[in-house]
Design an enzyme around this catalytic site. Structure first.
Site, PDB file in Angstrom:
ATOM      1  N   GLU A  22      29.606  11.086  46.589  1.00 13.39           N
ATOM      2  CA  GLU A  22      28.610  12.103  46.225  1.00 13.39           C
ATOM      3  C   GLU A  22      29.214  13.278  45.463  1.00 13.39           C
ATOM      4  O   GLU A  22      28.495  13.992  44.762  1.00 13.39           O
ATOM      5  CB  GLU A  22      27.870  12.579  47.490  1.00 13.39           C
ATOM      6  N   ASP A  52      17.885   3.751  49.294  1.00 18.09           N
ATOM      7  CA  ASP A  52      17.320   2.644  50.088  1.00 18.09           C
ATOM      8  C   ASP A  52      15.990   3.115  50.677  1.00 18.09           C
ATOM      9  O   ASP A  52      15.605   4.267  50.500  1.00 18.09           O
ATOM     10  CB  ASP A  52      18.278   2.253  51.216  1.00 18.09           C
TER      11      ASP A  52
HETATM   12  N1  SAH Z   1      28.290   2.925  54.224  1.00 18.83           N
HETATM   13  C1  SAH Z   1      28.857   4.085  54.840  1.00 18.83           C
HETATM   14  C2  SAH Z   1      27.901   4.731  55.822  1.00 18.83           C
HETATM   15  C3  SAH Z   1      26.753   5.381  55.135  1.00 18.83           C
HETATM   16  S1  SAH Z   1      25.764   6.329  56.205  1.00 18.83           S
HETATM   17  C4  SAH Z   1      30.158   3.669  55.515  1.00 18.83           C
HETATM   18  O1  SAH Z   1      30.265   2.568  55.964  1.00 18.83           O
HETATM   19  O2  SAH Z   1      31.048   4.511  55.570  1.00 18.83           O
HETATM   20  C5  SAH Z   1      24.506   6.847  55.094  1.00 18.83           C
HETATM   21  C6  SAH Z   1      24.769   8.108  54.278  1.00 18.83           C
HETATM   22  O3  SAH Z   1      23.789   8.196  53.243  1.00 18.83           O
HETATM   23  C7  SAH Z   1      24.606   9.406  55.059  1.00 18.83           C
HETATM   24  O4  SAH Z   1      25.464  10.383  54.547  1.00 18.83           O
HETATM   25  C8  SAH Z   1      23.116   9.767  54.861  1.00 18.83           C
HETATM   26  O5  SAH Z   1      22.932  11.141  54.633  1.00 18.83           O
HETATM   27  C9  SAH Z   1      22.648   8.968  53.646  1.00 18.83           C
HETATM   28  N2  SAH Z   1      21.578   7.974  53.862  1.00 18.83           N
HETATM   29  C10 SAH Z   1      21.149   7.134  52.899  1.00 18.83           C
HETATM   30  N3  SAH Z   1      20.212   6.277  53.374  1.00 18.83           N
HETATM   31  C11 SAH Z   1      20.042   6.586  54.697  1.00 18.83           C
HETATM   32  C12 SAH Z   1      19.254   6.013  55.730  1.00 18.83           C
HETATM   33  N4  SAH Z   1      18.458   4.983  55.521  1.00 18.83           N
HETATM   34  N5  SAH Z   1      19.339   6.560  56.969  1.00 18.83           N
HETATM   35  C13 SAH Z   1      20.160   7.626  57.203  1.00 18.83           C
HETATM   36  N6  SAH Z   1      20.945   8.172  56.255  1.00 18.83           N
HETATM   37  C14 SAH Z   1      20.914   7.671  55.003  1.00 18.83           C
END
Ligand code: SAH
Length: 231
Positions: free
Chosen positions: A12, A196
């Protein structure tokens, strides 16, 4: 004026660091803070790591240690409102914590005594974002963002958050940043590009669209800086 630009994950803030090119870095409390100048603005840029606690620490550090006078958050989120498609930009008018729950004592979800369910975003920064969207001819939706310490990939949970808070998008940091900024009297702005739809496919979509959506959000933030620099 010193402006903080914050994300939760490296992806980001990378487009921002790439754009500004020349910066200094400093480690504070487990995070790296990048400082640079853009036009007449001083910038401090950092990613917090995922979730409300890390996000609160980073926002507070940017304000208390780096003396940021405004905070802009750039990142990705899951869509609740069906009008929001992957890649679209949504800016929070107000934010709430969907996982804050002392309803056993008769309180509304998202509320604790001496707090409030929603924290409202700064009106001036919202106005600037509308002007930028118009100038760039980019659709920008305003909406309520719900924050919690969970990646939502579940229709039922999404429905509940939608019904309970009338939220349009959800993520894992925004409301905690809002609480910190409100308490420390710093205007804030939370921008998210949809990665998403918080449903069964959320995990796959997130992986696929994180980078492109994060870039959409970062590009928009840079245009906001152009207007802030003129002020
Ligand atoms: N793939 C990452 C984890 C991502 S968590 C890993 O394995 O390290 C998701 C991040 O994107 C968080 O920072 C949140 O703010 C945002 N986000 C995007 N879609 C989201 C969703 N469906 N639910 C919660 N947070 C979401």
């Amino acid at each position: 004026m010193k402006i903080a630009i914050m994300g939760a994950m490296p992806e980001e803030i990378e487009p921002l660091l790439e754009y500004f090119g020349d910066y200094k870095s400093e480690k504070v409390a487990g995070n790296t803070y990048y400082t640079t100048k853009y036009k007449d603005l001083d910038l401090v840029i950092a990613y917090s790591k995922i979730g409300k606690v890390f996000a609160s620490l980073t926002a507070a550090t940017m304000i208390e240690k780096f003396k940021a006078k405004k905070l802009l958050f750039s990142g990705v989120a899951g869509a609740i409102n069906p009008k929001l498609n992957i890649g679209d930009l949504v800016v929070a008018t107000k934010l709430c914590q969907h996982d804050l729950d002392i309803s056993a004592f008769g309180h509304p979800f998202g509320y604790v005594p001496e707090g409030s369910v929603f924290v409202e975003s700064d009106k001036e920064l919202l106005k600037i974002s509308k002007d930028v969207a118009k100038d760039l001819n980019i659709p920008l939706q305003e909406g309520i963002i719900a924050t919690g310490d969970q990646f939502v990939a579940d229709e039922k949970r999404k429905e509940w958050i939608s019904k309970t808070f009338k939220a349009d998008a959800l993520e894992m940091e925004g409301a905690s940043v809002a609480v910190v900024c409100e308490a420390l009297d710093v205007p804030f702005f939370i921008l998210r590009a949809i990665s998403d739809s918080a449903d069964m496919d959320a995990g796959f979509n997130f992986e696929e669209f994180l980078e492109s959506s994060a870039k959409n959000s970062a590009k928009f933030i840079i245009h906001m800086l152009d207007i802030l620099a003129k002020k």
